[in-house]
Design an enzyme around this catalytic site. Structure first.
Site, short mmCIF file in Angstrom:
data_model
loop_
_atom_site.label_atom_id
_atom_site.label_comp_id
_atom_site.label_asym_id
_atom_site.label_seq_id
_atom_site.Cartn_x
_atom_site.Cartn_y
_atom_site.Cartn_z
N HIS A 106 0.86 -1.19 0.00
CA HIS A 106 0.00 0.00 0.00
C HIS A 106 0.89 1.23 0.00
O HIS A 106 1.95 1.24 0.63
CB HIS A 106 -0.88 0.01 1.26
CG HIS A 106 -1.39 1.37 1.63
ND1 HIS A 106 -0.76 2.15 2.59
CD2 HIS A 106 -2.42 2.10 1.17
CE1 HIS A 106 -1.41 3.28 2.73
NE2 HIS A 106 -2.42 3.29 1.87
N VAL A 109 0.10 9.20 -1.09
CA VAL A 109 0.67 10.53 -0.93
C VAL A 109 -0.46 11.53 -1.16
O VAL A 109 -1.24 11.39 -2.11
CB VAL A 109 1.85 10.80 -1.89
CG1 VAL A 109 3.13 10.17 -1.36
CG2 VAL A 109 1.57 10.29 -3.29
N ARG A 110 -0.55 12.55 -0.31
CA ARG A 110 -1.72 13.42 -0.37
C ARG A 110 -1.39 14.82 0.14
O ARG A 110 -0.42 15.03 0.87
CB ARG A 110 -2.85 12.82 0.48
CG ARG A 110 -2.49 12.62 1.94
CD ARG A 110 -3.50 11.79 2.69
NE ARG A 110 -3.13 11.62 4.09
CZ ARG A 110 -2.34 10.66 4.55
NH1 ARG A 110 -1.84 9.76 3.70
NH2 ARG A 110 -2.06 10.57 5.84
N GLY A 257 -18.80 11.53 2.05
CA GLY A 257 -19.64 11.23 0.90
C GLY A 257 -18.84 10.88 -0.34
O GLY A 257 -19.28 11.14 -1.47
#
Length: 298
Positions: A106, A109-110, A257
């Protein structure tokens, strides 16, 4: 380009490069792309490779999404941001190989921004990569952590140790009292110097293939049978348990959501649970438990 657009451009390119590398090593299957839009704001492109020669399923998603109010999972540690609008972009992947001797992996990166009245009031980076073997080899784990330590080196002597420890603590199944795998790097809420922090994000993103592909090449042709396959499917159950019970990214996506198909792309295509399973003493399967505790691999 502004800061957000610079990160976004890097992430779309990273997704392209990783997809090309995985298709090359698999040699048979290709990623199928699913473009999607989010009603409240933004969208993304989810790519999934299935039934390959090496990968039973490999999913990698890019997203750029926004909302009018931060969900609880994002503001839990930053209560002053509760109710702020937000925009987030990232690349997240989970690869489930077919051969039980090839580890699952896994990476993520964000970049996240919070806004009030159109002004950015907070921004931060997060990410990392981790490895989940079923039949571990010391040399594979050491290689994985060596790449991690090397890419951390330009960012200070304590960076690798701190983010390795964070990874060990984050990817921990409390109800099983074991780590999800052999760790790697994990970080969140990295802020203070955009250029330095962005450089670290790129080092982690670019370093992922350097860490993972040599292990895949070394193990993808290993001979295995029904016993190994059944154990792999059983251990995949731990992956499902972690993602649905503990993972903050999954919780954030569902609470905000998000698109459930893309959020749950990380789950393995086949998995099994067995009540009261205990591996045979002294077996290769029993040996895995020795690896599911934090330790210094280098």
């Amino acid at each position: 380009m502004n800061e957000f657009e610079r990160v976004r451009a890097y992430l779309t390119d990273l997704q392209d490069r990783i997809c090309a590398a995985i298709e090359a090593v698999d040699g048979r299957a290709r990623f199928q792309e699913d473009l999607w839009q989010r009603a409240e704001g933004g969208g993304g492109r989810t790519r999934v490779l299935r039934d390959g020669a090496v990968f039973e399923q490999a999913g990698i998603g890019f997203s750029d999404v926004s909302g009018s109010r931060l969900p609880p999972s994002a503001s839990a540690n930053r209560p002053e941001l509760a109710g702020a609008s937000w925009r987030a972009t990232g690349v997240s992947l989970v690869f489930h190989p077919l051969n039980p001797y090839v580890p699952t992996t896994h990476a993520n990166v964000r970049f996240f921004q919070a806004q009030r009245d159109g002004e950015v009031v907070a921004s931060w980076f997060g990410g990392g990569f981790d490895l989940t073997p079923f039949y571990p080899f010391d040399e594979d784990v050491q290689h994985w952590h060596q790449v991690a330590r090397d890419l951390c080196a330009p960012f200070g002597d304590e960076r690798y140790a701190a983010h390795k420890r964070w990874c060990d603590e984050y990817f921990f199944l409390r109800h099983r009292n074991e780590t999800r795998g052999v760790g790697g790097l994990f970080f969140d809420d990295l802020h203070g110097d955009f250029e330095r922090d962005f450089a670290y994000l790129r080092a982690v993103g670019d370093g992922f293939l350097d860490a993972y592909l040599p292990i895949v090449q070394q193990r993808k042709d290993a001979i295995y049978g029904e016993r190994e396959r059944e154990f792999q499917l059983y251990r995949r159950g731990r992956y499902v348990e972690f993602n649905l019970v503990y993972d903050r990214g999954t919780l954030f996506g569902l609470q905000s959501g998000g698109r459930s198909e893309s959020i749950l792309m990380s789950l393995p295509p086949r998995v099994r649970w067995e009540y009261g399973f205990t591996p045979e003493a002294g077996s290769a399967e029993a040996r895995l438990a020795d690896y599911l505790v934090p330790r210094d691999w280098l």
